[in-house]
Design an enzyme around this catalytic site. Structure first.
Site, short mmCIF file in Angstrom:
data_model
loop_
_atom_site.label_atom_id
_atom_site.label_comp_id
_atom_site.label_asym_id
_atom_site.label_seq_id
_atom_site.Cartn_x
_atom_site.Cartn_y
_atom_site.Cartn_z
N LYS A 137 24.90 93.69 54.71
CA LYS A 137 24.05 94.88 54.65
C LYS A 137 24.51 95.77 53.50
O LYS A 137 25.66 95.66 53.12
CB LYS A 137 24.09 95.70 55.94
CG LYS A 137 25.46 96.02 56.53
CD LYS A 137 26.53 96.72 55.74
CE LYS A 137 26.27 98.07 55.17
NZ LYS A 137 27.46 98.62 54.41
N TYR A 223 23.23 102.12 58.88
CA TYR A 223 23.64 102.03 60.29
C TYR A 223 22.93 103.08 61.13
O TYR A 223 22.54 102.84 62.28
CB TYR A 223 25.15 102.24 60.44
CG TYR A 223 26.00 101.14 59.88
CD1 TYR A 223 26.31 100.02 60.64
CD2 TYR A 223 26.51 101.22 58.59
CE1 TYR A 223 27.11 99.00 60.12
CE2 TYR A 223 27.31 100.21 58.07
CZ TYR A 223 27.60 99.11 58.84
OH TYR A 223 28.38 98.11 58.33
P1 NAD Z 1 34.48 94.84 47.52
O1 NAD Z 1 34.32 95.60 46.26
O2 NAD Z 1 35.75 94.98 48.26
O3 NAD Z 1 34.24 93.27 47.26
C1 NAD Z 1 33.20 92.82 46.43
C2 NAD Z 1 33.57 91.45 45.90
O4 NAD Z 1 32.53 91.01 45.03
C3 NAD Z 1 34.86 91.43 45.08
O5 NAD Z 1 35.64 90.35 45.46
C4 NAD Z 1 34.37 91.28 43.65
O6 NAD Z 1 35.29 90.59 42.84
C5 NAD Z 1 33.11 90.46 43.86
N1 NAD Z 1 32.16 90.55 42.74
C6 NAD Z 1 31.48 89.49 42.24
N2 NAD Z 1 30.70 89.88 41.23
C7 NAD Z 1 30.88 91.20 41.07
C8 NAD Z 1 30.36 92.16 40.16
N3 NAD Z 1 29.45 91.83 39.23
N4 NAD Z 1 30.77 93.43 40.29
C9 NAD Z 1 31.66 93.79 41.24
N5 NAD Z 1 32.20 92.91 42.14
C10 NAD Z 1 31.82 91.62 42.04
O7 NAD Z 1 33.26 95.22 48.46
P2 NAD Z 1 33.14 95.03 50.04
O8 NAD Z 1 33.51 96.30 50.70
O9 NAD Z 1 33.81 93.79 50.45
O10 NAD Z 1 31.54 94.90 50.19
C11 NAD Z 1 30.88 93.69 49.93
C12 NAD Z 1 29.58 93.67 50.75
O11 NAD Z 1 29.91 93.74 52.13
C13 NAD Z 1 28.64 94.85 50.49
O12 NAD Z 1 27.32 94.42 50.59
C14 NAD Z 1 28.96 95.82 51.61
O13 NAD Z 1 27.90 96.67 51.94
C15 NAD Z 1 29.25 94.85 52.73
N6 NAD Z 1 30.13 95.41 53.75
C16 NAD Z 1 29.75 95.31 55.05
C17 NAD Z 1 30.54 95.84 56.04
C18 NAD Z 1 30.12 95.70 57.48
O14 NAD Z 1 30.73 96.34 58.34
N7 NAD Z 1 29.13 94.90 57.78
C19 NAD Z 1 31.72 96.48 55.72
C20 NAD Z 1 32.10 96.55 54.39
C21 NAD Z 1 31.30 96.01 53.41
#
Ligand code: NAD
Length: 367
Positions: A137, A223
């Site tokens: 999401k 949410y």
């Molecule tokens: P994050 O920044 O920690 O991780 C993102 C990942 O994507 C990194 O490993 C990064 O290297 C990679 N990536 C690949 N191409 C990229 C680019 N062009 N630019 C930037 N990063 C790139 O983010 P996150 O917190 O893990 O979030 C990732 C997804 O998960 C999002 O959609 C976020 O909304 C979702 N999320 C959901 C929940 C939940 O509770 N359901 C919680 C946190 C995050």
């Protein structure tokens, strides 16, 4: 029903009796009674904070699926993860050779955990590679992209689900039941809020419109919008929104705090807010004969709920494990998830209308 006395056993029994409607779904009973099927292989795409901190640990606790593969652009992460989770070299991909995953029989499900603007591309590529897809999401940067993702999965005859873990969380499932079944009479009003005080990297993708699509509204507000929809079991028809920006130097490209009012067909008063500058996380409902609420409502654990009859007593579970096990079960049974792509699309229609309202200053129709 004496809600304050509802035990876990009652909850599971109620769930298995189908007490719950529409969005409530089959709850924990289905997980408990999952048909023995193939344990499905999941590949995580994007090894960032959520994949590493929540999903990979949850996949050590799942029954119906396991961490079979990874897709990463960082070779050192590939080495670390392979060692930590015993992932064979042939199940490790990067963004260039990702499409070769089509030939890999060990991967049944691709889980897209990338910045929001990349969800569409990787969901579609995964479906075209013949994989079922879970997409995090918010589903995409706008509702039109959600439609394209849904269409691509349908065309490839693959199931699509959104990472809405709270549909598997017992307190939130109970809020759906209390509202939708009108246990305290018709719901008259709902107020929800979700946010945190952003203190991270000022250059992170979450602050870049091109990668995030928007700010606190997209990330946290989704949410709160979900909660008002699943408490009522209805779809909103119009919205009016305002916003506040106290740290414009940080939130140059994306929204900081957004307030909205949603119009539902039943005329209930529904307000919500999202923020990257306030610590919020609640849903509060007032019905004809009582109140019910969750606070904290949306975290990975520590969910607390109260009704006019007293506290809600349900177990804290590993939400992501329940969510992924349920999807693997759906794949094995070839049945739609309780949180299909359409569920993400419905939220994005609301978010699109909120952004339109912020621009116009008026009520905007949803859809
Ligand atoms: P994050 O920044 O920690 O991780 C993102 C990942 O994507 C990194 O490993 C990064 O290297 C990679 N990536 C690949 N191409 C990229 C680019 N062009 N630019 C930037 N990063 C790139 O983010 P996150 O917190 O893990 O979030 C990732 C997804 O998960 C999002 O959609 C976020 O909304 C979702 N999320 C959901 C929940 C939940 O509770 N359901 C919680 C946190 C995050």
């Amino acid at each position: 029903m004496a809600l304050q006395k509802t035990s876990r056993r009652d909850f599971i029994r109620n769930a298995s009796l189908g007490i719950g409607a529409l969005a409530i779904g089959p709850a924990l009973s289905q997980l408990a009674m999952a048909k023995p099927g193939k344990k499905l292989g999941i590949a995580l795409v994007g090894l960032g904070g959520y994949a590493g901190g929540q999903l990979a640990p949850a996949l050590q606790k799942t029954q119906n699926c396991y961490l079979a593969g990874i897709v990463t652009g960082t070779p050192s992460k590939a080495v670390d993860w392979a060692k930590k989770y015993n992932i064979p070299q042939e199940n490790i991909y990067n963004y260039q050779n990702f499409d070769e995953i089509a030939k890999n029989k060990a991967i049944d499900i691709v889980y897209v955990v990338l910045p929001v603007a990349l969800h569409k591309e990787y969901t579609i590529r995964a479906a075209q590679a013949g994989k079922h897809v879970i997409c995090e999401k918010p589903m995409a940067v706008n509702a039109k992209d959600c439609e394209d993702m849904i269409a691509a999965c349908k065309k490839s005859n693959r199931l699509l689900s959104i990472g809405y873990r709270l549909h598997f969380e017992p307190h939130n499932i109970e809020i759906m039941r209390l509202g939708q079944k009108q246990v305290f009479g018709k719901v008259k009003s709902i107020d929800t809020g979700n946010g945190f005080t952003y203190g991270g990297d000022p250059n992170a993708w979450r602050l870049k419109k091109a990668l995030a699509g928007g700010g606190g509204l997209m990330d946290m507000g989704v949410y709160a919008i979900q909660a008002s929809r699943y408490t009522l079991g209805q779809e909103p028809i119009a919205v009016k929104a305002t916003q506040e920006k106290t740290r414009p130097e940080l939130f140059k490209e994306v929204d900081e705090t957004v307030f909205w009012e949603l119009k539902f067909p039943g005329g209930q008063k529904v307000t919500g807010k999202s923020s990257y500058n306030h610590d919020w996380g609640y849903v509060k409902a007032e019905a004809e004969r009582g109140k019910f609420q969750l606070e904290p409502a949306y975290g990975y654990g520590g969910i607390e709920g109260f009704t006019s009859n007293g506290p809600l007593k349900f177990p804290q579970i590993v939400q992501q494990a329940a969510q992924m096990d349920d999807f693997a079960n759906c794949v094995n049974l070839n049945k739609q998830s309780r949180v299909p792509g359409e569920e993400g699309w419905k939220d994005m229609r609301v978010i699109d209308a909120i952004y339109r309202s912020l621009d116009s200053g008026n009520w905007e129709k949803i859809g």
